[in-house]
Design a protein around this motif. Sequence first.
Motif, PDB file in Angstrom:
ATOM      1  N   ALA A   1     -37.909 -27.771 172.579  1.00 15.37           N
ATOM      2  CA  ALA A   1     -37.540 -26.463 171.959  1.00 15.37           C
ATOM      3  C   ALA A   1     -36.120 -26.449 171.328  1.00 15.37           C
ATOM      4  O   ALA A   1     -35.137 -27.063 171.852  1.00 15.37           O
ATOM      5  N   CYS A   2     -36.239 -26.644 169.792  1.00 13.00           N
ATOM      6  CA  CYS A   2     -34.960 -25.799 169.336  1.00 13.00           C
ATOM      7  C   CYS A   2     -35.352 -25.241 168.464  1.00 13.00           C
ATOM      8  O   CYS A   2     -36.095 -24.838 167.555  1.00 13.00           O
ATOM      9  N   VAL A   3     -33.396 -24.666 167.756  1.00 11.44           N
ATOM     10  CA  VAL A   3     -34.106 -23.555 166.927  1.00 11.44           C
ATOM     11  C   VAL A   3     -33.003 -23.702 165.795  1.00 11.44           C
ATOM     12  O   VAL A   3     -31.499 -24.545 166.294  1.00 11.44           O
ATOM     13  N   MET A   4     -32.989 -24.481 164.328  1.00 11.15           N
ATOM     14  CA  MET A   4     -32.670 -25.657 164.032  1.00 11.15           C
ATOM     15  C   MET A   4     -31.635 -24.361 163.056  1.00 11.15           C
ATOM     16  O   MET A   4     -30.684 -25.235 162.679  1.00 11.15           O
ATOM     17  N   ASN A   5     -31.927 -23.539 163.200  1.00  8.63           N
ATOM     18  CA  ASN A   5     -30.442 -22.179 161.839  1.00  8.63           C
ATOM     19  C   ASN A   5     -30.357 -21.370 163.310  1.00  8.63           C
ATOM     20  O   ASN A   5     -30.912 -20.268 163.142  1.00  8.63           O
TER      21      ASN A   5
ATOM     22  N   ASN B   1     -27.972 -26.597 163.265  1.00  4.09           N
ATOM     23  CA  ASN B   1     -28.202 -27.593 164.023  1.00  4.09           C
ATOM     24  C   ASN B   1     -28.701 -29.091 163.293  1.00  4.09           C
ATOM     25  O   ASN B   1     -29.244 -28.839 162.484  1.00  4.09           O
ATOM     26  N   PRO B   2     -28.179 -30.580 163.937  1.00  2.40           N
ATOM     27  CA  PRO B   2     -28.676 -31.642 163.242  1.00  2.40           C
ATOM     28  C   PRO B   2     -30.189 -32.249 164.145  1.00  2.40           C
ATOM     29  O   PRO B   2     -30.039 -32.993 164.404  1.00  2.40           O
TER      30      PRO B   2
ATOM     31  N   TYR C   1     -20.809 -27.749 160.161  1.00  3.46           N
ATOM     32  CA  TYR C   1     -22.134 -27.123 161.444  1.00  3.46           C
ATOM     33  C   TYR C   1     -22.786 -25.667 160.433  1.00  3.46           C
ATOM     34  O   TYR C   1     -23.738 -25.074 161.010  1.00  3.46           O
ATOM     35  N   HIS C   2     -21.714 -25.201 159.433  1.00  3.36           N
ATOM     36  CA  HIS C   2     -22.362 -24.114 158.930  1.00  3.36           C
ATOM     37  C   HIS C   2     -23.552 -24.114 157.951  1.00  3.36           C
ATOM     38  O   HIS C   2     -24.205 -24.527 157.377  1.00  3.36           O
TER      39      HIS C   2
ATOM     40  N   ALA D   1     -22.649 -26.110 167.667  1.00  2.00           N
ATOM     41  CA  ALA D   1     -23.800 -26.799 168.073  1.00  2.00           C
ATOM     42  C   ALA D   1     -25.003 -28.219 168.687  1.00  2.00           C
ATOM     43  O   ALA D   1     -23.633 -28.675 169.648  1.00  2.00           O
ATOM     44  N   ASN D   2     -25.585 -27.963 168.939  1.00  2.00           N
ATOM     45  CA  ASN D   2     -26.754 -28.884 170.443  1.00  2.00           C
ATOM     46  C   ASN D   2     -26.120 -30.300 169.358  1.00  2.00           C
ATOM     47  O   ASN D   2     -26.757 -30.512 168.168  1.00  2.00           O
TER      48      ASN D   2
END
Length: 364
Positions: free
Chosen positions: A137-141, A149-150, A295-296, A118-119
């Motif tokens: 910008a991020c990708v949650m899943n 991601n948290p 982080y699954h 995970a980031n």
Amino acid sequence: MSPQKAEHVMLFIPGPVEVREEILEAQAEWMIGHRSGDFAALYGRMQPKLQQTFYTKNPVYLYTSSGTGIWESASRCTVRDGAKILHLTCGAFSERWAEVSELNGKQADVLAVEWGKANKPEQLAEALQKEKYDAVACVMNETSTGVRNPVEAYAKILEQYPETLFLVDVVSIYAGAKVDVDALGIDICLTSTQKAFALPPGMAFGAVSPAVLERAKQVKNRGYYFDVVEIDKHHQKNNTPSTPPISLMYAADKQLDTMLAEGLEARFARHEKMAAIVQNWAKRAGFKMFSEEGYHSPTVATIENTRGIDIAAMNKFLKARGMMISNGYGKVKDKTFRIAHMGDTQPHHLETLTANMDDYLKTL
Ligand SMILES: *Cc1c(COP(=O)(O)O)cnc(C)c1O
């Protein structure tokens, strides 16, 4: 249904996912003109339901594209000339979004971690201290690696940077886990129809904050099709700039009713339950999760093929029994396999699937 209809194979692939027959049939409504009052009524009645599922007071725009279209919209409309966007990447989809920013002429910095990880928020905090960004910008899943991601921790950090817009892709986790757009201060939260929404492909939804519209007005070349300013103008009249997929809107309207009738909290709990079934099976069957412990994803399992089984052969076995899973994605295509447990899939479906995978493993 037509006699030519193919035999039903239940999809456990992470997109397009299984769509209930009732939803498929909702698309068969008679056409209406998209400048008609009936259309405005359809658009208008979807809005509060979309806002409820995104936990936001912001407008939720409809895009006639898959999710990638909103990536392009977000990258183009939030980053000014000479400014930069920061991408957190941890797998194929988050990396591709960074590429989309670059292909649209934006200066993009990338904070990457090894696939499967995970980031971490500390990484983000450090990057923001060093450099000024118009957007993060991020990708949650991350659907390729099965990492959730948290984003809540990123949101906390971004509170100190009001000039930096927060862009979050929730394509494969929307309504499968709580994403409180307003509480997290997410400026663009995007999803497409064919993953956690459990509709056929072809449309995308973006919850867009007023700050994005303000920023967009300072960006010269926003294009037309994905320009949030243009989209918002039409949104004010319960309409879209160009012809939207009306059939899909009927299906979405019905699906939103189903989601709210189930109850969002109950829906999230169901996803947790399905994730546990698959994770427990993986362990029991002698595999290992590819995603980092803690982080699954609650909606898709990426499983390391530690037993070196032939995934294509297992899938052939499963298909004869009316179900299908997915191989890995991108550079972990052969190293992993993936099982989606999102949308309207129920725990009993996963019990059936895992029992059938056990049957296959017994043949080895
Ligand atoms: C599938 C996917 C996308 C791409 O969406 P499309 O709807 O296929 O354009 C983007 N992000 C994530 C996390 C995905 O899983």
